[in-house]
Scaffold this motif. Structure first.
Motif, PDB file in Angstrom:
ATOM      1  N   SER A   1       0.851  -1.190   0.000  1.00 54.97           N
ATOM      2  CA  SER A   1       0.000   0.000   0.000  1.00 54.97           C
ATOM      3  C   SER A   1       0.886   1.238   0.000  1.00 54.97           C
ATOM      4  N   CYS A   2       0.242   2.405  -0.105  1.00 57.75           N
ATOM      5  CA  CYS A   2       0.981   3.666   0.043  1.00 57.75           C
ATOM      6  C   CYS A   2       1.660   3.721   1.403  1.00 57.75           C
ATOM      7  N   GLU A   3       0.984   3.183   2.420  1.00 60.56           N
ATOM      8  CA  GLU A   3       1.529   3.249   3.774  1.00 60.56           C
ATOM      9  C   GLU A   3       2.782   2.395   3.925  1.00 60.56           C
ATOM     10  N   THR A   4       2.783   1.180   3.378  1.00 63.02           N
ATOM     11  CA  THR A   4       3.990   0.357   3.471  1.00 63.02           C
ATOM     12  C   THR A   4       5.131   0.991   2.675  1.00 63.02           C
ATOM     13  N   ALA A   5       4.805   1.620   1.541  1.00 62.79           N
ATOM     14  CA  ALA A   5       5.841   2.259   0.730  1.00 62.79           C
ATOM     15  C   ALA A   5       6.468   3.446   1.469  1.00 62.79           C
ATOM     16  N   THR A   6       5.632   4.337   2.018  1.00 63.89           N
ATOM     17  CA  THR A   6       6.173   5.501   2.723  1.00 63.89           C
ATOM     18  C   THR A   6       6.917   5.087   3.984  1.00 63.89           C
TER      19      THR A   6
ATOM     20  N   GLU B   1      12.005  22.930   0.047  1.00 68.14           N
ATOM     21  CA  GLU B   1      11.938  22.773   1.494  1.00 68.14           C
ATOM     22  C   GLU B   1      11.014  21.628   1.878  1.00 68.14           C
ATOM     23  N   ILE B   2       9.956  21.413   1.091  1.00 76.54           N
ATOM     24  CA  ILE B   2       8.954  20.389   1.377  1.00 76.54           C
ATOM     25  C   ILE B   2       8.520  19.748   0.063  1.00 76.54           C
ATOM     26  N   VAL B   3       8.404  18.424   0.050  1.00 74.15           N
ATOM     27  CA  VAL B   3       7.874  17.722  -1.116  1.00 74.15           C
ATOM     28  C   VAL B   3       6.774  16.779  -0.638  1.00 74.15           C
ATOM     29  N   LYS B   4       5.853  16.461  -1.541  1.00 81.64           N
ATOM     30  CA  LYS B   4       4.741  15.578  -1.198  1.00 81.64           C
ATOM     31  C   LYS B   4       4.893  14.277  -1.951  1.00 81.64           C
ATOM     32  N   SER B   5       4.987  13.188  -1.197  1.00 80.02           N
ATOM     33  CA  SER B   5       5.152  11.866  -1.794  1.00 80.02           C
ATOM     34  C   SER B   5       4.073  10.939  -1.260  1.00 80.02           C
ATOM     35  N   LEU B   6       3.219  10.433  -2.172  1.00 81.96           N
ATOM     36  CA  LEU B   6       2.146   9.498  -1.814  1.00 81.96           C
ATOM     37  C   LEU B   6       1.277  10.041  -0.682  1.00 81.96           C
ATOM     38  N   GLY B   7       0.995  11.346  -0.734  1.00 83.18           N
ATOM     39  CA  GLY B   7       0.108  11.954   0.236  1.00 83.18           C
ATOM     40  C   GLY B   7       0.773  12.391   1.524  1.00 83.18           C
ATOM     41  N   VAL B   8       2.092  12.212   1.647  1.00 79.22           N
ATOM     42  CA  VAL B   8       2.829  12.597   2.855  1.00 79.22           C
ATOM     43  C   VAL B   8       3.792  13.718   2.504  1.00 79.22           C
ATOM     44  N   ARG B   9       3.799  14.748   3.328  1.00 81.25           N
ATOM     45  CA  ARG B   9       4.667  15.909   3.101  1.00 81.25           C
ATOM     46  C   ARG B   9       5.976  15.716   3.884  1.00 81.25           C
ATOM     47  N   PHE B  10       7.067  15.492   3.146  1.00 79.49           N
ATOM     48  CA  PHE B  10       8.391  15.341   3.749  1.00 79.49           C
ATOM     49  C   PHE B  10       9.088  16.694   3.760  1.00 79.49           C
ATOM     50  N   ASP B  11       9.643  17.085   4.901  1.00 79.65           N
ATOM     51  CA  ASP B  11      10.421  18.325   4.985  1.00 79.65           C
ATOM     52  C   ASP B  11      11.898  17.988   5.136  1.00 79.65           C
ATOM     53  N   LYS B  12      12.747  18.986   4.989  1.00 81.99           N
ATOM     54  CA  LYS B  12      14.192  18.752   4.944  1.00 81.99           C
ATOM     55  C   LYS B  12      14.765  18.261   6.266  1.00 81.99           C
ATOM     56  N   ASP B  13      14.054  18.495   7.377  1.00 85.98           N
ATOM     57  CA  ASP B  13      14.510  18.015   8.682  1.00 85.98           C
ATOM     58  C   ASP B  13      13.856  16.705   9.092  1.00 85.98           C
TER      59      ASP B  13
ATOM     60  N   ASP C   1      -5.243   8.692  10.704  1.00 85.88           N
ATOM     61  CA  ASP C   1      -4.597   7.376  10.704  1.00 85.88           C
ATOM     62  C   ASP C   1      -3.759   7.111   9.464  1.00 85.88           C
ATOM     63  N   TYR C   2      -3.883   7.945   8.426  1.00 84.39           N
ATOM     64  CA  TYR C   2      -3.159   7.679   7.180  1.00 84.39           C
ATOM     65  C   TYR C   2      -1.652   7.807   7.409  1.00 84.39           C
ATOM     66  N   CYS C   3      -0.935   6.732   7.196  1.00 84.87           N
ATOM     67  CA  CYS C   3       0.524   6.696   7.361  1.00 84.87           C
ATOM     68  C   CYS C   3       0.965   7.173   8.745  1.00 84.87           C
ATOM     69  N   ASN C   4       0.136   6.922   9.770  1.00 79.65           N
ATOM     70  CA  ASN C   4       0.500   7.410  11.102  1.00 79.65           C
ATOM     71  C   ASN C   4       1.632   6.603  11.726  1.00 79.65           C
ATOM     72  N   GLY C   5       2.038   5.487  11.115  1.00 74.89           N
ATOM     73  CA  GLY C   5       3.222   4.790  11.587  1.00 74.89           C
ATOM     74  C   GLY C   5       4.477   5.641  11.470  1.00 74.89           C
ATOM     75  N   LEU C   6       4.445   6.630  10.574  1.00 74.15           N
ATOM     76  CA  LEU C   6       5.586   7.543  10.411  1.00 74.15           C
ATOM     77  C   LEU C   6       5.750   8.465  11.613  1.00 74.15           C
ATOM     78  N   PHE C   7       4.701   8.604  12.423  1.00 72.89           N
ATOM     79  CA  PHE C   7       4.744   9.543  13.547  1.00 72.89           C
ATOM     80  C   PHE C   7       5.363   8.930  14.795  1.00 72.89           C
ATOM     81  N   PHE C   8       5.752   7.661  14.722  1.00 71.50           N
ATOM     82  CA  PHE C   8       6.337   7.003  15.883  1.00 71.50           C
ATOM     83  C   PHE C   8       7.617   7.729  16.304  1.00 71.50           C
TER      84      PHE C   8
END
Length: 534
Positions: free
Chosen positions: A187-192, A384-396, A442-449
C-alpha cells in the motif's frame, strides 16, 4: 466536498452536448501530442537497455485455466459493482438473479479464455470528467481527468485473467520488490514507511539524503501496445493463447465522454492501457519494471507506486564533492529519461521535485542551494517540502508541516459536520468521524512514531474535538476531560493508535504477510532497522 460532488463539477460556459465532444477531443489530443513528441530516434545508445531485457529462458505460460463456479463466485465477490449505463441488465438486478445467469456468464468468460479473444462489445469505456483541483479554474479543460467506467462483464473477465496473472507472477517471482502499486499486502503506507525508514537510517549514519520525486505525463495513456506485448513475451514468458488474449484485450478499444444526459462520439485508442480497468495498472507495472535496474545501476535506491517514482541517494558533504553527486544524479535522470522516451513515456523534468534531507542541525553550514541540477535543459532546485504518496516530507524529517496540513484538513471537515450536527444521531456521527476525520489522522501514522509530544498533541486536539462533537447533546464542553468520552466511544488516543499501527506492521512482518522490503532490511541498513527494532 465529497468525491461524488466534485465529479459533478463541470465547465458552465457551454451546453453538455458541446462539452462532451470538446472534452473527448481534448483528452485524445493531449495524449496524442505527448506520444507523437516522444521521438526515440533522438536518443543515443538506444540498445543500452538490452541488459535489462534478456530473452526468456524458462517455461512459458501458454494457456489459461478454465473457471469453475466457485472461481466465478470469488471473482464476482471481489469486483466493483458500480453501475454501467449500457449494461443490458443493471448490476443490482443481475446480482438478484445471479444463480440463474451464472452458467451464461461462466460460458462467456471461459470461451474468452479458451479462444484468446476479448469480446469487442466490452471494449468501450464510459468516461465522466472529474475535477483535479476544486479550487482551480473549473472552465479550463486542463483541470479535468478522465474517470472510466467499464461494463460489468468486462470486469468479470478481467478479474479472472488478473487472478491467474498474479498467481503466475508470484510462482515465477517476477514482481518488482520495490513496486507497491496494486499488490497484495502492499500500500501507500507500506511504501512511505519503507522510504522513511531508509531516510532515518541514512541520516543517522551522518549523511544527507537526496530524494527525487519523478513526474510522468499521462503515464497509463501513452503505453505502446507493441512494446508491452514484446515485454510480456520476452521478459515475463507469456506466449500462445495467453499472449493472444492480451493482444486482443488491448486492440480496438474506445471511450465515450458522458456529461449529464449527453454523450460524445466514440474515440478509438491506438495506445495506452485502459484507465479504470482491473488489468491496466498491473500491465503498467510490468511495463516499467526496468526502471528499478536503471536506478540500481547508478547507486540509487528506488521505490515505485504505480507511476509515482521515488529515487534517493546517500550523500556525505564531508567526504564527497557536490559536483560528483550532481553528475551521478543527472546521469541517472538522463538514462531514465532516455528509457522512457524509447518506451513512449514522458518524464517532466520541470515537475521533478528534489528534497535534501538530514537530521536537524546536522551539516547546518552546508547550503541546499549549493546543489545545482540541470536535466534536459531544466534547472531542478531543491525544495523545502515535497509531497510523496500523500505525505509531506520536509528537509529536517520533522513532519511538522505534514501534521499541520492534516490538522487543518480535519478541522475543515469537523466544521462542516458541526453545521449539521443537530440533525445527526450518535451512530451516524461516529461513522462520519471515522470516514472523514480519523481516516486522515490514521493515514501513514506509523511515520509519527517517536515524534515529539508537541506534534502529537496537535493531532490529539483534533480527536478531542471529534469526541466532544460526538457527545455534544449530553452537554459536554471544551473544559471537560475527554478521557471518559474516549473510553465510551472506544477510541484509542492518538499516541496509542500510532503504537498499534507499528505493532500491527511488526506482526505482519513476523508472519510473512508484509512486503519483503519491510520484512527484510536492505543489506546496507541491516544493522539499523530504525523504526521497527530500535
Amino acid at each position: 466536498m465529497d468525491r461524488n460532488t466534485s465529479r459533478n463539477i463541470k465547465p458552465n460556459s457551454k451546453p453538455d452536448e458541446v462539452l462532451s465532444e470538446e472534452l473527448k477531443d481534448y483528452f485524445q489530443k493531449k495524449v496524442e501530442e505527448i506520444y507523437c513528441n516522444l521521438d526515440s530516434t533522438t536518443v543515443t545508445g538506444s540498445n543500452m537497455f538490452s541488459e535489462f531485457s534478456k530473452p526468456w529462458a524458462r517455461d512459458t505460460w501458454n494457456d489459461f485455466e478454465p473457471l469453475t463456479y466457485n472461481d466465478l463466485d470469488g471473482v464476482i465477490r471481489d469486483i466493483n459493482k458500480k453501475e454501467y449505463e449500457d449494461d443490458p441488465i443493471p448490476v443490482k438486478l443481475l446480482m438478484q438473479c445471479l444463480e440463474e445467469v451464472k452458467p451464461i456468464i461462466l460460458f462467456i468468460v471461459n470461451e474468452s479464455l479458451k479462444t484468446g479473444i476479448f469480446p469487442e462489445a466490452l471494449k468501450s469505456a464510459l468516461v465522466r470528467p472529474s475535477i483535479k483541483d476544486e479550487n482551480g479554474d473549473t472552465e479550463s479543460y486542463k483541470n479535468y481527468r478522465p474517470i472510466s467506467n467499464l461494463p460489468f462483464l468486462s470486469k468479470v473477465i478481467e478479474k479472472s485473467v488478473h487472478r491467474q496473472l498474479e498467481n503466475y507472477l508470484q510462482r515465477q517471482n517476477l514482481h518488482a520488490e520495490f513496486q507497491s502499486g496494486y499488490k497484495s499486502h502492499h500500500s501507500c503506507e507500506t511504501a512511505t514507511l519503507a522510504i522513511y525508514n531508509d531516510l532515518l537510517c541514512i541520516t543517522d549514519s551522518k549523511s544527507k539524503i537526496i530524494l527525487l520525486l519523478l513526474d510522468l505525463s499521462a503515464a497509463f495513456d501513452t503505453v505502446n501496445h507493441s512494446l508491452l506485448l514484446q515485454k510480456l513475451r520476452n521478459s515475463y514468458g507469456l506466449s500462445g493463447n495467453v499472449l493472444k488474449w492480451f493482444k486482443s484485450y488491448l486492440s480496438d478499444r474506445s471511450f465515450t465522454v458522458s456529461i449529464g444526459k449527453h454523450r460524445s462520439s466514440k474515440c478509438f485508442l491506438r495506445i495506452g492501457v485502459p484507465q479504470g480497468s482491473i488489468l491496466g495498472p498491473i500491465l503498467f507495472i510490468l511495463y516499467t519494471k526496468e526502471l528499478i535496474n536503471i536506478a540500481k545501476k547508478h547507486g540509487f535506491f528506488i521505490h515505485l507506486y504505480a507511476d509515482d517514482t521515488q529515487l534517493y541517494i546517500e550523500f556525505n558533504p564531508l567526504s564527497q564533492s557536490i559536483s560528483h553527486i550532481e553528475e551521478r544524479i543527472v546521469s541517472c535522470l538522463t538514462e531514465i529519461k532516455n528509457w522512457m522516451t524509447i518506451n513512449k513515456l514522458k518524464l517532466n523534468p520541470d515537475k521533478t521535485e528534489v528534497l535534501i534531507a538530514s537530521s536537524i542541525n546536522r551539516f547546518s553550514s552546508w547550503s541546499n542551494n549549493s546543489l545545482s541540477l540541470i536535466s534536459d535543459g531544466e534547472n531542478i532546485s531543491p525544495m523545502e517540502i515535497v509531497k510523496s504518496l500523500g505525505v509531506r516530507f520536509d528537509k529536517d524529517l520533522s513532519f511538522e508541516d505534514h501534521i499541520n496540513s492534516v490538522v487543518k484538513a480535519c478541522y475543515i471537515q469537523l466544521r462542516n459536520l458541526q453545521a449539521i450536527g443537530s440533525k445527526l444521531n450518535y451512530d451516524l456521527k461516529k461513522q462520519l468521524i471515522h470516514c472523514l476525520i480519523f481516516s486522515k489522522l490514521d493515514y501513514c501514522n506509523g511515520l509519527f512514531f517517536g515524534l515529539p509530544d508537541k506534534l502529537i498533541k496537535k493531532l490529539q486536539k483534533v480527536q478531542n474535538s471529534c469526541v466532544r462533537f460526538l457527545f455534544q447533546k449530553e452537554g459536554f464542553n471544551k473544559w471537560d476531560s475527554v478521557s471518559p468520552l474516549l473510553e465510551r466511544a472506544h477510541f484509542l488516543p492518538i499516541r496509542q493508535r500510532i503504537v498499534f499501527k507499528i505493532a500491527l506492521t511488526v506482526f505482519k512482518c513476523l508472519n510473512n504477510i508484509a512486503p519483503s522490503y519491510l520484512r527484510l532490511a536492505r543489506p546496507v541498513f541491516r544493522s539499523h532497522q530504525k523504526i521497527f527494532w530500535g
